[in-house]
Design a protein around this motif. Structure first.
Motif, short mmCIF file in Angstrom:
data_model
loop_
_atom_site.label_atom_id
_atom_site.label_comp_id
_atom_site.label_asym_id
_atom_site.label_seq_id
_atom_site.Cartn_x
_atom_site.Cartn_y
_atom_site.Cartn_z
N SER A 245 38.57 -62.62 93.99
CA SER A 245 38.92 -63.17 95.16
C SER A 245 37.56 -63.73 95.94
CB SER A 245 39.92 -62.52 95.68
OG SER A 245 39.57 -61.50 96.83
N VAL A 246 36.74 -62.83 95.95
CA VAL A 246 35.38 -63.22 96.66
C VAL A 246 34.67 -64.22 96.19
CG1 VAL A 246 33.24 -62.19 97.42
CG2 VAL A 246 35.14 -60.92 97.95
N ARG B 17 40.03 -53.51 93.38
CA ARG B 17 38.73 -53.75 93.65
C ARG B 17 38.37 -54.84 92.58
NH1 ARG B 17 33.25 -50.18 94.03
NH2 ARG B 17 31.92 -51.90 94.07
N ALA B 18 38.76 -54.91 91.46
CA ALA B 18 38.39 -55.93 90.44
C ALA B 18 38.95 -57.03 90.81
CB ALA B 18 39.13 -55.65 89.09
N ALA B 19 40.42 -57.42 91.40
CA ALA B 19 40.84 -58.38 92.06
C ALA B 19 40.26 -59.03 93.12
CB ALA B 19 42.40 -57.92 92.22
N GLY C 237 42.19 -66.84 99.54
CA GLY C 237 41.51 -65.57 98.94
C GLY C 237 42.55 -64.64 98.51
N VAL C 238 43.57 -64.37 99.20
CA VAL C 238 44.69 -63.53 98.97
C VAL C 238 45.41 -64.17 97.79
CG1 VAL C 238 46.88 -62.50 99.72
CG2 VAL C 238 44.98 -62.58 101.24
N GLY C 239 45.47 -65.46 97.84
CA GLY C 239 46.40 -66.11 96.58
C GLY C 239 45.67 -65.75 95.30
N VAL C 240 44.26 -65.61 95.31
CA VAL C 240 43.54 -65.42 94.19
C VAL C 240 43.40 -63.92 93.66
CG1 VAL C 240 40.98 -64.98 93.08
CG2 VAL C 240 41.89 -67.28 94.53
#
Length: 200
Positions: free
Chosen positions: A100-101, A94-96, A72-75
């Motif tokens: 990732s979610v 927030r957008a990132a 998730g952090v990679g995304v």
């Protein structure tokens, strides 16, 4: 054929996919059976791989979850790197985070909550989680440094990366520990807003 610059080769993408499949299988088993009751043989069988293949990707059972923790952090890092430089950092995060979610593959909230609780209480998994957190900071620092226009080795940008990841972690653990957990995305964004990133 060589990979395009900045893009993993086909072989490496396949390796990453295999690591993630092993991690997701281990996560489901740990959440369902518990960490101690799950063996490496159980994970390999459920993943449809041999023990030899498992150990090619994971040195031990406690290493199996690392791709789930870090994916998730990679995304998020990749998405944050594409946001406009002039966009306020809170809005960009927030957008990132939303991206990732949506990219996460562990869709069952109850399974995720059980898994987070296991990771917080099993010392071997907790150690891997903390080690993965340091690696994730290293991914995040260059992106934040570029947005802030400061050197990557500055203390401030490392503090910012650490604070941001800690906010994610605290929100996740709080969500996992509640009887009525509410929305994880909203909790996480509340934690991020508390940091007042745009004032930093």
């Amino acid at each position: 054929m060589t990979a395009a610059r900045g893009r993993p080769s086909l072989t490496e993408r396949r390796r990453q996919e295999t690591r993630l499949e092993i991690a997701e299988t281990a996560a489901a088993l740990f959440a369902h059976r518990g960490y101690e009751a799950t063996t490496v043989e159980d994970i390999a069988t459920a993943a449809g791989i041999s023990l030899r293949t498992f150990y090619r990707y994971c040195a031990a059972k406690e290493d199996a979850l690392t791709p789930v923790v870090t994916s998730g952090v990679g995304v998020l890092v990749r998405e944050l790197a594409t946001r406009p430089a002039e966009e306020p950092l809170t809005r960009a995060v927030r957008a990132a985070f939303d991206a990732s979610v949506s990219a996460r593959r562990l869709a069952d909230p109850e399974q995720v909550r059980r898994l987070v609780r296991i990771m917080g209480t099993v010392p071997a998994l907790r150690m891997r989680w903390l080690a993965a957190g340091r690696d994730m900071q290293d991914q995040l620092v260059p992106v934040l440094a570029a947005r802030k226009g400061v050197p990557e080795d500055s203390m401030e940008v490392r503090l910012l990366a650490c604070a941001l990841l800690d906010a994610f972690g605290v929100a996740l653990e709080h969500w996992a520990g509640q009887d009525e957990p509410g929305d994880l995305a909203e909790l996480t964004l509340r934690a991020v807003r508390y940091l007042h990133l745009d004032a930093l």
